[in-house]
Design a protein around this motif. Structure first.
Motif, PDB file in Angstrom:
ATOM      1  N   LYS A  64       0.845  -1.189   0.000  1.00 31.08           N
ATOM      2  CA  LYS A  64       0.000   0.000   0.000  1.00 31.08           C
ATOM      3  C   LYS A  64       0.887   1.249   0.000  1.00 31.08           C
ATOM      4  O   LYS A  64       2.058   1.184   0.331  1.00 31.08           O
ATOM      5  N   THR A  65       0.290   2.367  -0.347  1.00 36.15           N
ATOM      6  CA  THR A  65       1.034   3.613  -0.314  1.00 36.15           C
ATOM      7  C   THR A  65       1.234   4.056   1.135  1.00 36.15           C
ATOM      8  O   THR A  65       0.317   3.949   1.952  1.00 36.15           O
ATOM      9  N   PRO A  66       2.415   4.544   1.474  1.00 37.16           N
ATOM     10  CA  PRO A  66       2.675   4.949   2.856  1.00 37.16           C
ATOM     11  C   PRO A  66       2.264   6.388   3.154  1.00 37.16           C
ATOM     12  O   PRO A  66       2.446   6.855   4.265  1.00 37.16           O
ATOM     13  N   VAL A  67       1.692   7.109   2.190  1.00 42.89           N
ATOM     14  CA  VAL A  67       1.401   8.530   2.377  1.00 42.89           C
ATOM     15  C   VAL A  67       0.431   8.788   3.534  1.00 42.89           C
ATOM     16  O   VAL A  67       0.724   9.616   4.395  1.00 42.89           O
ATOM     17  N   PRO A  68      -0.728   8.116   3.621  1.00 37.17           N
ATOM     18  CA  PRO A  68      -1.625   8.409   4.752  1.00 37.17           C
ATOM     19  C   PRO A  68      -0.993   8.112   6.110  1.00 37.17           C
ATOM     20  O   PRO A  68      -1.179   8.871   7.059  1.00 37.17           O
ATOM     21  N   VAL A  69      -0.233   7.027   6.187  1.00 39.23           N
ATOM     22  CA  VAL A  69       0.424   6.671   7.444  1.00 39.23           C
ATOM     23  C   VAL A  69       1.485   7.712   7.793  1.00 39.23           C
ATOM     24  O   VAL A  69       1.603   8.134   8.946  1.00 39.23           O
ATOM     25  N   ALA A  70       2.247   8.137   6.803  1.00 36.37           N
ATOM     26  CA  ALA A  70       3.295   9.128   7.048  1.00 36.37           C
ATOM     27  C   ALA A  70       2.701  10.465   7.473  1.00 36.37           C
ATOM     28  O   ALA A  70       3.220  11.120   8.379  1.00 36.37           O
ATOM     29  N   LEU A  71       1.605  10.881   6.850  1.00 38.80           N
ATOM     30  CA  LEU A  71       0.978  12.142   7.221  1.00 38.80           C
ATOM     31  C   LEU A  71       0.386  12.087   8.622  1.00 38.80           C
ATOM     32  O   LEU A  71       0.487  13.035   9.390  1.00 38.80           O
ATOM     33  N   ASP A  72      -0.233  10.961   8.961  1.00 37.87           N
ATOM     34  CA  ASP A  72      -0.779  10.790  10.299  1.00 37.87           C
ATOM     35  C   ASP A  72       0.341  10.827  11.334  1.00 37.87           C
ATOM     36  O   ASP A  72       0.234  11.494  12.361  1.00 37.87           O
ATOM     37  N   GLY A  73       1.432  10.127  11.055  1.00 38.19           N
ATOM     38  CA  GLY A  73       2.574  10.125  11.967  1.00 38.19           C
ATOM     39  C   GLY A  73       3.206  11.496  12.099  1.00 38.19           C
ATOM     40  O   GLY A  73       3.593  11.916  13.190  1.00 38.19           O
ATOM     41  N   ALA A  74       3.298  12.219  10.992  1.00 35.68           N
ATOM     42  CA  ALA A  74       3.863  13.570  11.040  1.00 35.68           C
ATOM     43  C   ALA A  74       2.993  14.489  11.886  1.00 35.68           C
ATOM     44  O   ALA A  74       3.509  15.322  12.651  1.00 35.68           O
ATOM     45  N   GLY A 115      -3.312  17.302  -7.269  1.00 40.53           N
ATOM     46  CA  GLY A 115      -2.469  16.586  -8.210  1.00 40.53           C
ATOM     47  C   GLY A 115      -3.169  15.380  -8.810  1.00 40.53           C
ATOM     48  O   GLY A 115      -2.702  14.801  -9.769  1.00 40.53           O
ATOM     49  N   GLY A 116      -4.287  14.953  -8.230  1.00 41.33           N
ATOM     50  CA  GLY A 116      -5.079  13.870  -8.793  1.00 41.33           C
ATOM     51  C   GLY A 116      -4.714  12.489  -8.300  1.00 41.33           C
ATOM     52  O   GLY A 116      -5.259  11.513  -8.762  1.00 41.33           O
ATOM     53  N   SER A 117      -3.808  12.369  -7.314  1.00 41.41           N
ATOM     54  CA  SER A 117      -3.416  11.037  -6.910  1.00 41.41           C
ATOM     55  C   SER A 117      -4.059  10.587  -5.606  1.00 41.41           C
ATOM     56  O   SER A 117      -3.980   9.434  -5.261  1.00 41.41           O
ATOM     57  N   ILE A 118      -4.702  11.485  -4.860  1.00 41.04           N
ATOM     58  CA  ILE A 118      -5.323  11.102  -3.598  1.00 41.04           C
ATOM     59  C   ILE A 118      -6.706  11.736  -3.530  1.00 41.04           C
ATOM     60  O   ILE A 118      -6.886  12.896  -3.873  1.00 41.04           O
ATOM     61  N   ARG A 119      -7.688  10.962  -3.075  1.00 41.17           N
ATOM     62  CA  ARG A 119      -9.051  11.451  -2.918  1.00 41.17           C
ATOM     63  C   ARG A 119      -9.374  11.448  -1.428  1.00 41.17           C
ATOM     64  O   ARG A 119      -9.116  10.480  -0.734  1.00 41.17           O
ATOM     65  N   VAL A 120      -9.934  12.535  -0.914  1.00 43.05           N
ATOM     66  CA  VAL A 120     -10.269  12.644   0.499  1.00 43.05           C
ATOM     67  C   VAL A 120     -11.683  12.128   0.709  1.00 43.05           C
ATOM     68  O   VAL A 120     -12.598  12.521   0.009  1.00 43.05           O
ATOM     69  N   VAL A 121     -11.838  11.222   1.684  1.00 45.37           N
ATOM     70  CA  VAL A 121     -13.151  10.688   2.035  1.00 45.37           C
ATOM     71  C   VAL A 121     -13.323  10.930   3.525  1.00 45.37           C
ATOM     72  O   VAL A 121     -12.673  10.305   4.333  1.00 45.37           O
ATOM     73  N   GLY A 122     -14.186  11.869   3.887  1.00 50.85           N
ATOM     74  CA  GLY A 122     -14.375  12.198   5.302  1.00 50.85           C
ATOM     75  C   GLY A 122     -13.095  12.755   5.866  1.00 50.85           C
ATOM     76  O   GLY A 122     -12.504  13.666   5.322  1.00 50.85           O
ATOM     77  N   THR A 125      -8.083   9.235   4.154  1.00 49.01           N
ATOM     78  CA  THR A 125      -7.704   9.356   2.755  1.00 49.01           C
ATOM     79  C   THR A 125      -7.798   8.003   2.083  1.00 49.01           C
ATOM     80  O   THR A 125      -7.588   6.972   2.696  1.00 49.01           O
ATOM     81  N   VAL A 126      -8.161   8.025   0.833  1.00 44.23           N
ATOM     82  CA  VAL A 126      -8.214   6.826   0.022  1.00 44.23           C
ATOM     83  C   VAL A 126      -7.337   7.080  -1.189  1.00 44.23           C
ATOM     84  O   VAL A 126      -7.479   8.090  -1.864  1.00 44.23           O
ATOM     85  N   VAL A 127      -6.441   6.174  -1.444  1.00 48.58           N
ATOM     86  CA  VAL A 127      -5.523   6.360  -2.558  1.00 48.58           C
ATOM     87  C   VAL A 127      -6.203   5.943  -3.849  1.00 48.58           C
ATOM     88  O   VAL A 127      -6.814   4.889  -3.932  1.00 48.58           O
ATOM     89  N   GLN A 128      -6.123   6.795  -4.826  1.00 48.00           N
ATOM     90  CA  GLN A 128      -6.676   6.511  -6.143  1.00 48.00           C
ATOM     91  C   GLN A 128      -5.531   6.410  -7.135  1.00 48.00           C
ATOM     92  O   GLN A 128      -4.635   7.244  -7.117  1.00 48.00           O
ATOM     93  N   PRO A 129      -5.538   5.419  -7.997  1.00 52.66           N
ATOM     94  CA  PRO A 129      -4.479   5.348  -8.990  1.00 52.66           C
ATOM     95  C   PRO A 129      -4.596   6.496  -9.978  1.00 52.66           C
ATOM     96  O   PRO A 129      -5.689   6.956 -10.288  1.00 52.66           O
ATOM     97  N   ASP A 130      -3.470   6.969 -10.444  1.00 57.95           N
ATOM     98  CA  ASP A 130      -3.448   8.044 -11.422  1.00 57.95           C
ATOM     99  C   ASP A 130      -4.014   7.508 -12.729  1.00 57.95           C
ATOM    100  O   ASP A 130      -3.598   6.468 -13.211  1.00 57.95           O
ATOM    101  N   PRO A 131      -4.997   8.188 -13.337  1.00 62.53           N
ATOM    102  CA  PRO A 131      -5.641   7.647 -14.530  1.00 62.53           C
ATOM    103  C   PRO A 131      -4.714   7.555 -15.737  1.00 62.53           C
ATOM    104  O   PRO A 131      -5.016   6.840 -16.679  1.00 62.53           O
ATOM    105  N   THR A 132      -3.582   8.220 -15.727  1.00 64.81           N
ATOM    106  CA  THR A 132      -2.689   8.160 -16.879  1.00 64.81           C
ATOM    107  C   THR A 132      -1.676   7.028 -16.782  1.00 64.81           C
ATOM    108  O   THR A 132      -0.881   6.853 -17.684  1.00 64.81           O
TER     109      THR A 132
END
Length: 152
Positions: A64-74, A115-122, A125-132
């Motif tokens: 999985k992408t570590p971005v939500p975990v890293a942001l929460d930890g930060a 940037g189109g790579s992350i969608r906020v839900v409530g 965060t939910v990671v969305q793949p880049d459509p390109t």
């Protein structure tokens, strides 16, 4: 310029807070608050740092992408740092950062959403793949040898 202004105003706000709130509650409770918030911040930093590293590792191992975990930890680490800094204002902001809906994750994720790579839900965060992005496999081919032209 705004960071310089913040660095100048922050200590002044803290001093004003000590004068105002310290005058209302007294010296003993003020010193007790500073000591307790500092110890709480140190404990939180220790726990948040280790927990974030473990969650990052688990997220990476799961693919999985570590971005939500890293942001929460930060957000938790920043909250702990602000609790360590002596003062009522920094402790209040540090405490607010520890409330899950107010963590930096949602705020930063909204910025990343542009940037189109992350969608906020409530508040999460939910990671969305880049459509390109086009998934596929590849293999490297050796370079072709140039054909030699016949001598004339």
């Amino acid at each position: 310029m705004s960071i310089l202004l913040l660095l100048v105003l922050w200590p002044l706000i803290e001093i004003a807070g000590f004068a105002w709130i310290g005058g209302m509650i007294g010296v003993g409770p003020t010193l007790g608050f500073v000591l307790v918030s500092g110890l709480l911040g140190l404990a939180l930093l220790r726990e948040a740092g280790l927990a974030t590293l473990m969650r990052l590792r688990a997220s990476l191992e799961a693919g999985k992408t570590p971005v939500p975990v890293a942001l929460d930890g930060a957000g938790r680490i920043l909250g702990g740092l602000l609790l360590v800094v002596p003062g009522f204002f920094s402790s209040a902001i540090g405490g607010l950062l520890l409330i899950p809906p107010l963590l930096l994750t949602g705020l930063i994720a909204r910025r990343l959403q542009e940037g189109g790579s992350i969608r906020v839900v409530g508040f999460g965060t939910v990671v969305q793949p880049d459509p390109t992005v086009i998934e596929g496999e590849f293999r490297e081919l050796p370079p072709e040898r140039p054909e030699l032209s016949p001598r004339r």
